[in-house]
Design an enzyme around this catalytic site. Sequence first.
Site, PDB file in Angstrom:
ATOM      1  N   ASP A 235       0.826  -1.206   0.000  1.00 31.53           N
ATOM      2  CA  ASP A 235       0.000   0.000   0.000  1.00 31.53           C
ATOM      3  C   ASP A 235       0.866   1.264   0.000  1.00 31.53           C
ATOM      4  O   ASP A 235       0.592   2.216  -0.738  1.00 31.53           O
ATOM      5  CB  ASP A 235      -0.958  -0.011   1.202  1.00 31.53           C
ATOM      6  CG  ASP A 235      -1.937   1.149   1.124  1.00 31.53           C
ATOM      7  OD1 ASP A 235      -2.833   1.108   0.267  1.00 31.53           O
ATOM      8  OD2 ASP A 235      -1.776   2.119   1.894  1.00 31.53           O
ATOM      9  N   LYS A 239       1.384   4.165  -3.054  1.00 34.34           N
ATOM     10  CA  LYS A 239       1.294   5.618  -2.880  1.00 34.34           C
ATOM     11  C   LYS A 239       2.542   6.311  -3.441  1.00 34.34           C
ATOM     12  O   LYS A 239       2.458   7.359  -4.080  1.00 34.34           O
ATOM     13  CB  LYS A 239       1.110   5.950  -1.397  1.00 34.34           C
ATOM     14  CG  LYS A 239      -0.258   5.529  -0.898  1.00 34.34           C
ATOM     15  CD  LYS A 239      -0.359   5.597   0.594  1.00 34.34           C
ATOM     16  CE  LYS A 239      -1.774   5.250   1.027  1.00 34.34           C
ATOM     17  NZ  LYS A 239      -1.899   4.956   2.450  1.00 34.34           N
TER      18      LYS A 239
HETATM   19  N1  LIG Z   1      -9.851   2.925   4.732  1.00 40.33           N
HETATM   20  C1  LIG Z   1      -9.130   4.009   4.475  1.00 40.33           C
HETATM   21  O1  LIG Z   1      -8.724   4.750   5.372  1.00 40.33           O
HETATM   22  C2  LIG Z   1      -8.795   4.351   3.062  1.00 40.33           C
HETATM   23  C3  LIG Z   1      -9.161   3.525   2.039  1.00 40.33           C
HETATM   24  N2  LIG Z   1      -8.838   3.844   0.751  1.00 40.33           N
HETATM   25  C4  LIG Z   1      -9.261   2.937  -0.297  1.00 40.33           C
HETATM   26  O2  LIG Z   1     -10.679   2.840  -0.281  1.00 40.33           O
HETATM   27  C5  LIG Z   1     -11.054   1.610  -0.887  1.00 40.33           C
HETATM   28  C6  LIG Z   1     -12.149   0.965  -0.050  1.00 40.33           C
HETATM   29  O3  LIG Z   1     -11.671   0.682   1.239  1.00 40.33           O
HETATM   30  P1  LIG Z   1     -12.662   0.173   2.377  1.00 40.33           P
HETATM   31  O4  LIG Z   1     -13.956   0.898   2.263  1.00 40.33           O
HETATM   32  O5  LIG Z   1     -11.917   0.228   3.645  1.00 40.33           O
HETATM   33  O6  LIG Z   1     -12.888  -1.356   1.926  1.00 40.33           O
HETATM   34  P2  LIG Z   1     -14.092  -2.346   2.303  1.00 40.33           P
HETATM   35  O7  LIG Z   1     -13.568  -3.721   2.193  1.00 40.33           O
HETATM   36  O8  LIG Z   1     -14.731  -1.922   3.583  1.00 40.33           O
HETATM   37  O9  LIG Z   1     -15.149  -2.109   1.131  1.00 40.33           O
HETATM   38  C7  LIG Z   1     -14.924  -2.526  -0.183  1.00 40.33           C
HETATM   39  C8  LIG Z   1     -16.258  -2.624  -0.903  1.00 40.33           C
HETATM   40  O10 LIG Z   1     -15.996  -2.920  -2.277  1.00 40.33           O
HETATM   41  C9  LIG Z   1     -16.929  -3.889  -2.711  1.00 40.33           C
HETATM   42  N3  LIG Z   1     -16.380  -4.558  -3.906  1.00 40.33           N
HETATM   43  C10 LIG Z   1     -15.330  -5.407  -3.997  1.00 40.33           C
HETATM   44  N4  LIG Z   1     -15.157  -5.798  -5.287  1.00 40.33           N
HETATM   45  C11 LIG Z   1     -16.114  -5.159  -6.004  1.00 40.33           C
HETATM   46  C12 LIG Z   1     -16.468  -5.138  -7.378  1.00 40.33           C
HETATM   47  N5  LIG Z   1     -15.799  -5.852  -8.282  1.00 40.33           N
HETATM   48  N6  LIG Z   1     -17.520  -4.372  -7.759  1.00 40.33           N
HETATM   49  C13 LIG Z   1     -18.224  -3.630  -6.880  1.00 40.33           C
HETATM   50  N7  LIG Z   1     -17.927  -3.616  -5.564  1.00 40.33           N
HETATM   51  C14 LIG Z   1     -16.901  -4.354  -5.128  1.00 40.33           C
HETATM   52  C15 LIG Z   1     -17.119  -4.791  -1.502  1.00 40.33           C
HETATM   53  O11 LIG Z   1     -18.297  -5.560  -1.649  1.00 40.33           O
HETATM   54  C16 LIG Z   1     -17.195  -3.738  -0.412  1.00 40.33           C
HETATM   55  O12 LIG Z   1     -18.506  -3.199  -0.364  1.00 40.33           O
HETATM   56  C17 LIG Z   1      -9.773   0.758  -0.993  1.00 40.33           C
HETATM   57  O13 LIG Z   1      -9.332   0.759  -2.327  1.00 40.33           O
HETATM   58  C18 LIG Z   1      -8.774   1.513  -0.116  1.00 40.33           C
HETATM   59  O14 LIG Z   1      -7.453   1.396  -0.560  1.00 40.33           O
HETATM   60  C19 LIG Z   1      -8.160   4.977   0.412  1.00 40.33           C
HETATM   61  C20 LIG Z   1      -7.771   5.851   1.380  1.00 40.33           C
HETATM   62  C21 LIG Z   1      -8.016   5.592   2.796  1.00 40.33           C
HETATM   63  N1  LIG Z   2      -4.664   1.321   4.389  1.00 39.00           N
HETATM   64  C1  LIG Z   2      -4.347   2.664   4.019  1.00 39.00           C
HETATM   65  C2  LIG Z   2      -5.597   3.456   3.920  1.00 39.00           C
HETATM   66  C3  LIG Z   2      -5.406   4.641   3.090  1.00 39.00           C
HETATM   67  O1  LIG Z   2      -4.942   4.630   1.973  1.00 39.00           O
HETATM   68  C4  LIG Z   2      -3.428   3.278   5.048  1.00 39.00           C
HETATM   69  O2  LIG Z   2      -3.246   2.669   6.079  1.00 39.00           O
HETATM   70  O3  LIG Z   2      -2.891   4.359   4.814  1.00 39.00           O
END
Ligand SMILES: NC(=O)C1=CN([C@@H]2O[C@H](COP(=O)(O)OP(=O)(O)OC[C@H]3O[C@@H](n4cnc5c(N)ncnc54)[C@H](O)[C@@H]3O)[C@@H](O)[C@H]2O)C=CC1
Ligand SMILES: N[C@@H](CC=O)C(=O)O
Length: 379
Positions: A235, A239
Amino acid sequence: MSTEILEQPKARINLGALKKKQINIAVFGRGNVGSVLIDQLFERKNEIAKRRDLELNIFCIANSKTALLGQHISANWKEEFTTKTQCYSITEVIHFAKTNQLKNLIAIDNTASSEFVNHYPEFINSGFNLVSSNKIANTSSLKFYQELRGLLAKNEKEYLYETNVGAGLPLIDTIKLLHLSGENITRIKGVFSGSLSYIFNSFSEEEGTFSSVLKKAIYVGYTEPDPREDLCGNDVARKLLILARELDLHNEFEDISIQNLIPKELRKVSKETFLKNLEALDVPFQIKKKNLNKGQVLRYVGDLHGDLSKEDGAILDVSLVSVSKNSALGNLQGSDSLFEIYTENYGNHPIIIQGAGAGSKVTARGVLGDILRLSDKIK
Ligand SMILES: NC(=O)C1=CN([C@@H]2O[C@H](COP(=O)(O)OP(=O)(O)OC[C@H]3O[C@@H](n4cnc5c(N)ncnc54)[C@H](O)[C@@H]3O)[C@@H](O)[C@H]2O)C=CC1
Ligand SMILES: N[C@@H](CC=O)C(=O)O
């Protein structure tokens, strides 16, 4: 001389009734970030309509298997998602937008899926703009990266991804502007991961085991859907690569030297097995902590350096280092990320961007920011 009082003409235009620009949004991924984003959209909808003359309308909410489709999905979406969803394909979502003559389209990618990214070209060719918190599209091969941009330009569509680095922090925009305005960026170094920041800030200071801190980071939603993506360094490496490419450097993911923090025996097991064996990380990290000199703490650091004026001159490193507790990196708290941006004109005094580097609320807010930025660009 007589004075005639003229009657004021009645206003003929009812400004309130003028049609607002309707932005039609399909949200893919309704996990930590996706569901908070949808709630934030509904919370801010009326205020945004008033201030910006924009109507933000959600017509699709989907997870990996099912989708809720409707011309105007309501704030009651969670309940509707349990009763009215259907299995879907991307083609059906695109078809729905076409048959309902929806314009000003944005597809939001809040998944972590590489399979979903393969649909980006289909979306762009069908008139969608893109916003993503998912980092995969920007860290696939340079060929895919460049072709995607070519396709966007050809179709006059936009792709925004501010949350790819530093969650809600205004990092990518800042780097883009510095680079475009000719400020030579010579190095970007810092703690790029909110989850690893939280883990090492807590573990270095507190008595608890490494696995107990890790479990908390997973629980509060700082980690990737598969926390190994954070712990193996991928990850942070993504970035770093995203920033490198913003500077027009021609790096591939394979160019990055990454220190993997996962014990070898747990690298290839299933996610479930890994999660059941988190305690296996306790001893190795306890030893690392014990070996620190007095006043030092552990930090997982990304470093983009080398000759950044040459397309192939960059060095990209991701590693666990020990730093003085009194340094900027050593001083970090909570889930804060810290980016030091060194440039020619700022010399040895880098521009510093610091703040929460992970978390669903700040990330969703960043995605909403991209939606608003994009809505302004759509004519
Ligand atoms: N959690 C954080 O602080 C941050 C997260 N991100 C990014 O945000 C994104 C989401 O993270 P979270 O919400 O924590 O993950 P999560 O696992 O809680 O949610 C992911 C969602 O995507 C859906 N999904 C998976 N494959 C799919 C597909 N082919 N089509 C449609 N939906 C699909 C799943 O069913 C689920 O609803 C990741 O790419 C992560 O890198 C970016 C910055 C910060
Ligand atoms: N898993 C990531 C979420 C944001 O991109 C992190 O820990 O920074």
